[in-house]
Design a protein around this motif. Sequence first.
Motif, mmCIF file in Angstrom:
data_model
loop_
_atom_site.group_PDB
_atom_site.id
_atom_site.type_symbol
_atom_site.label_atom_id
_atom_site.label_comp_id
_atom_site.label_asym_id
_atom_site.label_seq_id
_atom_site.Cartn_x
_atom_site.Cartn_y
_atom_site.Cartn_z
ATOM 1 N N LEU A 188 0.809 -1.218 0.000
ATOM 2 C CA LEU A 188 0.000 0.000 0.000
ATOM 3 C C LEU A 188 0.845 1.273 0.000
ATOM 4 O O LEU A 188 0.475 2.258 -0.615
ATOM 5 N N ASN A 189 1.990 1.241 0.676
ATOM 6 C CA ASN A 189 2.799 2.461 0.717
ATOM 7 C C ASN A 189 3.846 2.523 -0.401
ATOM 8 O O ASN A 189 4.658 3.433 -0.450
ATOM 9 N N GLY A 190 3.808 1.538 -1.303
ATOM 10 C CA GLY A 190 4.665 1.591 -2.487
ATOM 11 C C GLY A 190 6.051 1.002 -2.320
ATOM 12 O O GLY A 190 6.846 1.038 -3.257
ATOM 13 N N GLN A 191 6.373 0.458 -1.161
ATOM 14 C CA GLN A 191 7.683 -0.156 -0.982
ATOM 15 C C GLN A 191 7.822 -1.416 -1.828
ATOM 16 O O GLN A 191 8.914 -1.757 -2.250
ATOM 17 N N ILE A 192 6.705 -2.104 -2.023
ATOM 18 C CA ILE A 192 6.671 -3.250 -2.929
ATOM 19 C C ILE A 192 5.730 -2.868 -4.057
ATOM 20 O O ILE A 192 4.545 -2.648 -3.836
ATOM 21 N N SER A 193 6.259 -2.759 -5.257
ATOM 22 C CA SER A 193 5.446 -2.277 -6.372
ATOM 23 C C SER A 193 4.753 -3.409 -7.110
ATOM 24 O O SER A 193 5.134 -4.577 -6.992
ATOM 25 N N GLU A 194 3.734 -3.027 -7.883
ATOM 26 C CA GLU A 194 2.988 -4.020 -8.648
ATOM 27 C C GLU A 194 3.917 -4.753 -9.597
ATOM 28 O O GLU A 194 4.883 -4.194 -10.099
ATOM 29 N N GLY A 195 3.630 -6.018 -9.784
ATOM 30 C CA GLY A 195 4.447 -6.852 -10.653
ATOM 31 C C GLY A 195 5.639 -7.484 -9.960
ATOM 32 O O GLY A 195 6.300 -8.354 -10.526
ATOM 33 N N THR A 196 5.917 -7.060 -8.736
ATOM 34 C CA THR A 196 7.040 -7.626 -7.990
ATOM 35 C C THR A 196 6.728 -9.079 -7.628
ATOM 36 O O THR A 196 5.634 -9.390 -7.168
ATOM 37 N N VAL A 197 7.688 -9.934 -7.835
ATOM 38 C CA VAL A 197 7.550 -11.333 -7.417
ATOM 39 C C VAL A 197 8.030 -11.425 -5.977
ATOM 40 O O VAL A 197 9.169 -11.067 -5.668
ATOM 41 N N LEU A 198 7.154 -11.878 -5.105
ATOM 42 C CA LEU A 198 7.511 -12.018 -3.694
ATOM 43 C C LEU A 198 8.415 -13.229 -3.504
ATOM 44 O O LEU A 198 8.421 -14.140 -4.342
ATOM 45 N N PRO A 199 9.159 -13.248 -2.403
ATOM 46 C CA PRO A 199 9.981 -14.433 -2.122
ATOM 47 C C PRO A 199 9.095 -15.672 -2.053
ATOM 48 O O PRO A 199 7.923 -15.581 -1.683
ATOM 49 N N SER A 200 9.656 -16.807 -2.377
ATOM 50 C CA SER A 200 8.878 -18.043 -2.290
ATOM 51 C C SER A 200 8.453 -18.259 -0.844
ATOM 52 O O SER A 200 9.051 -17.716 0.089
ATOM 53 N N ILE A 201 7.425 -19.052 -0.680
ATOM 54 C CA ILE A 201 6.919 -19.347 0.659
ATOM 55 C C ILE A 201 8.020 -19.954 1.527
ATOM 56 O O ILE A 201 8.230 -19.542 2.661
ATOM 57 N N ARG A 202 8.761 -20.899 0.966
ATOM 58 C CA ARG A 202 9.847 -21.540 1.723
ATOM 59 C C ARG A 202 10.958 -20.548 2.064
ATOM 60 O O ARG A 202 11.481 -20.545 3.171
#
Length: 123
Positions: A26-40
């Motif tokens: 929401l505050n833009g630190q992680i932008s759209e299209g960013t791949v998050l770290p895997s669950i593991r």
Amino acid sequence: MKIIISNQTELPIYVQIKEQIKEQILNGQISEGTVLPSIRSLAKEVGVSVITTTRAYNDLEKEGFIASRQGKGSIVLSKDNNMLKEQFLIRIEQGIDTAVKSAKQIGMSKEQVVSIIDSSWNE
């Protein structure tokens, strides 16, 4: 992406993870299209179980913040997404409610509050 787990809160760990990721989106630190770290990977980094991070990611997906794709991971969705817009709307309403209550406590008029909003909007 930085996640800090606190033992000083009653919030379950998966909620802490979910809320911190949501806030960063929401505050833009992680932008759209960013791949998050895997669950593991996130589980190992934070020092929690895979089940805990899976629950956080599943909740984020249900709330419309991310989409999980088999073999590609979890991707942050566009802010054009209706569910994400709803989250922004909730934040705006909460902020306005807080501002109005504060303004009323010190006797400000509606016009004065609107003037402050106009000024802020034009910055």
